[in-house]
Design a protein around this motif. Structure first.
Motif, PDB file in Angstrom:
ATOM      1  N   GLY A   3       0.814  -1.206   0.000  1.00 44.30           N
ATOM      2  CA  GLY A   3       0.000   0.000   0.000  1.00 44.30           C
ATOM      3  C   GLY A   3       0.846   1.253   0.000  1.00 44.30           C
ATOM      4  O   GLY A   3       0.569   2.213  -0.740  1.00 44.30           O
ATOM      5  N   TRP A   4       1.887   1.264   0.822  1.00 46.86           N
ATOM      6  CA  TRP A   4       2.784   2.425   0.878  1.00 46.86           C
ATOM      7  C   TRP A   4       3.518   2.600  -0.452  1.00 46.86           C
ATOM      8  O   TRP A   4       3.682   3.727  -0.926  1.00 46.86           O
ATOM      9  N   LEU A   5       3.936   1.492  -1.047  1.00 45.81           N
ATOM     10  CA  LEU A   5       4.647   1.576  -2.326  1.00 45.81           C
ATOM     11  C   LEU A   5       3.758   2.160  -3.419  1.00 45.81           C
ATOM     12  O   LEU A   5       4.233   2.912  -4.273  1.00 45.81           O
ATOM     13  N   GLN A   6       2.458   1.835  -3.408  1.00 45.92           N
ATOM     14  CA  GLN A   6       1.565   2.432  -4.400  1.00 45.92           C
ATOM     15  C   GLN A   6       1.292   3.891  -4.073  1.00 45.92           C
ATOM     16  O   GLN A   6       1.306   4.748  -4.966  1.00 45.92           O
ATOM     17  N   ALA A   7       1.035   4.189  -2.799  1.00 46.83           N
ATOM     18  CA  ALA A   7       0.653   5.548  -2.423  1.00 46.83           C
ATOM     19  C   ALA A   7       1.804   6.535  -2.581  1.00 46.83           C
ATOM     20  O   ALA A   7       1.589   7.670  -3.018  1.00 46.83           O
ATOM     21  N   VAL A  40      -5.622   7.150   2.863  1.00 50.05           N
ATOM     22  CA  VAL A  40      -6.723   6.206   2.643  1.00 50.05           C
ATOM     23  C   VAL A  40      -6.210   4.893   2.073  1.00 50.05           C
ATOM     24  O   VAL A  40      -6.642   3.805   2.481  1.00 50.05           O
ATOM     25  N   ILE A  41      -5.275   4.953   1.135  1.00 49.07           N
ATOM     26  CA  ILE A  41      -4.723   3.732   0.545  1.00 49.07           C
ATOM     27  C   ILE A  41      -4.033   2.879   1.606  1.00 49.07           C
ATOM     28  O   ILE A  41      -4.250   1.668   1.702  1.00 49.07           O
ATOM     29  N   ILE A  42      -3.208   3.509   2.422  1.00 50.62           N
ATOM     30  CA  ILE A  42      -2.465   2.756   3.440  1.00 50.62           C
ATOM     31  C   ILE A  42      -3.414   2.173   4.476  1.00 50.62           C
ATOM     32  O   ILE A  42      -3.282   1.013   4.881  1.00 50.62           O
ATOM     33  N   ILE A  43      -4.403   2.957   4.908  1.00 49.03           N
ATOM     34  CA  ILE A  43      -5.354   2.462   5.910  1.00 49.03           C
ATOM     35  C   ILE A  43      -6.194   1.321   5.331  1.00 49.03           C
ATOM     36  O   ILE A  43      -6.426   0.298   5.993  1.00 49.03           O
ATOM     37  N   ALA A  44      -6.660   1.491   4.086  1.00 54.17           N
ATOM     38  CA  ALA A  44      -7.480   0.442   3.466  1.00 54.17           C
ATOM     39  C   ALA A  44      -6.689  -0.850   3.314  1.00 54.17           C
ATOM     40  O   ALA A  44      -7.216  -1.948   3.562  1.00 54.17           O
TER      41      ALA A  44
END
Length: 372
Positions: free
Chosen positions: A133-137, A246-250
């Motif tokens: 998630g972090w890598l995408q965000a 939001v991405i990381i939390i999701a």
């Protein structure tokens, strides 16, 4: 030309998947007939094996519980516009946290083992999902690619841990068994109908996970942000929603849900951690999520179906030895094909049917008013 009317929710969540499943079973029945067996006998053996006895129900619900967790994991990320196919690896790594805590607390009481292993599994699953998630965000890496890669990394990492670090003395790539005081109770301890089945108390966690996901996605501010980001990232940005957060939390929530599968399987049933215990459940969760239209109600029904296929397939192989066990895999593949890749096949037909009903309703009302 009138505007297209959206289909009712019950049609897209229940009716359309049911039609897809029916078509899959019809084609599966034709395959049974081609090998000289009665399709009705085969389908009855499949159904009876899954639902005909208390033990069959127990196995079906046990498998369904695993699929609920991994299906919800896919669904939460999907609502945020991400395709998390790393549930397999997230559940695998979560098993490490679950079993370490369970073995640490297994001389106390099973309630402490349940709570501790659940928390540890959710944390480990979340941490394993946060990285993609972090890598995408932050770095723009596509979450599909990174979650695939992390499945392989998880497999290698867990293989090393089980062989070199936490394996029991004299055992072959597995931990020691949880001691008697720390073992989670089976449903058969309370209900005789589930005798000899692996269904355990984590089944209730599956129900709670369904309720939690519904409330989260449709009844909270965070859920609104998740759905907004997934539906229109540009609108979310203009609304002041932080896509990174939001991405990381999701993804963290998604990984935590996948991690719950470890509590059910490793702690609740096998009572130890073994190599490859996830056994493809994370990938089946993808089919469950898409068949259920990423809605908790649909996911519950889809998980029950796949649980029935897993359990009923074993009964089918026993009752009809001439029917190869691979046939159940074919039926599962057909269900995935028609509910996933061809999931919208019945959509145009149903759209026309409901459009005609909507057009006919005012005419009927006008006629009844004139007669009055």
């Amino acid at each position: 030309m009138s505007a297209r009317q959206p289909l009712p929710n019950w049609v897209t969540i229940v009716l359309m998947p049911a039609l897809n499943v029916l078509l899959a079973f019809i084609i599966g029945g034709l395959a049974v007939a081609m090998i000289g067996e009665n399709p009705l006998d085969a389908m009855w053996a499949l159904f009876y094996g899954a639902f005909g006895t208390g033990m069959g129900w127990g196995f079906t619900l046990h498998y369904a519980t695993n699929f609920i967790f991994t299906g919800l994991a896919v669904a939460v990320a999907y609502h945020a516009g991400m395709f998390n196919i790393g549930g397999e690896g997230q559940a695998y790594v979560a098993g490490l946290g679950a079993i370490v805590v369970a073995l640490w607390l297994d001389q106390t009481h099973w309630t402490l083992v349940l709570l501790g292993s659940t928390a540890a599994a959710m944390v480990m699953g979340a941490l394993w999902a946060i990285i993609p998630g972090w890598l995408q965000a932050k770095r723009g890496s596509h979450v599909v690619i990174t979650t695939i890669m992390f499945n392989f990394i998880a497999s290698a990492f867990m293989g090393y841990m089980l062989v070199q670090v936490i394996t029991a003395p004299g055992a072959n790539a597995e931990t020691r068994t949880i001691a008697e005081p720390g073992r989670l109770p089976l449903m058969s301890d309370w209900f005789d109908a589930f005798q000899y089945s692996p269904l355990n108390i984590t089944f209730f966690f599956g129900i709670l996970a369904l309720i939690f996901t519904y409330v989260l996605i449709w009844r909270t501010k965070l859920g609104y942000k998740i759905r907004t980001l997934g539906a229109n990232p540009e609108a979310a940005r203009y609304a002041g929603i932080s896509a990174v957060a939001v991405i990381i939390i999701a993804m963290a929530i998604s990984g935590a849900l996948a991690g719950l599968m470890a509590v059910n399987e490793a702690v609740g049933v096998q009572k130890r951690l073994v190599v490859g215990y996830v056994a493809g459940v994370g990938f089946v969760g993808i089919a469950v999520a898409f068949m259920g239209r990423s809605h908790p109600v649909g996911i519950a029904l889809a998980a029950l179906l796949f649980g029935a296929l897993y359990q009923g397939g074993q009964e089918l192989a026993f009752e009809l030895p001439a029917v190869p066990s691979e046939l159940v895999l074919i039926i599962q593949a057909l269900v995935i094909l028609f509910t996933g890749a061809m999931g919208e096949m019945f959509h145009p037909v149903l759209e026309r049917i409901f459009a005609k009903k909507i057009e006919a309703a005012p005419e009927e009302a006008t006629t009844s008013t004139g007669e009055a």
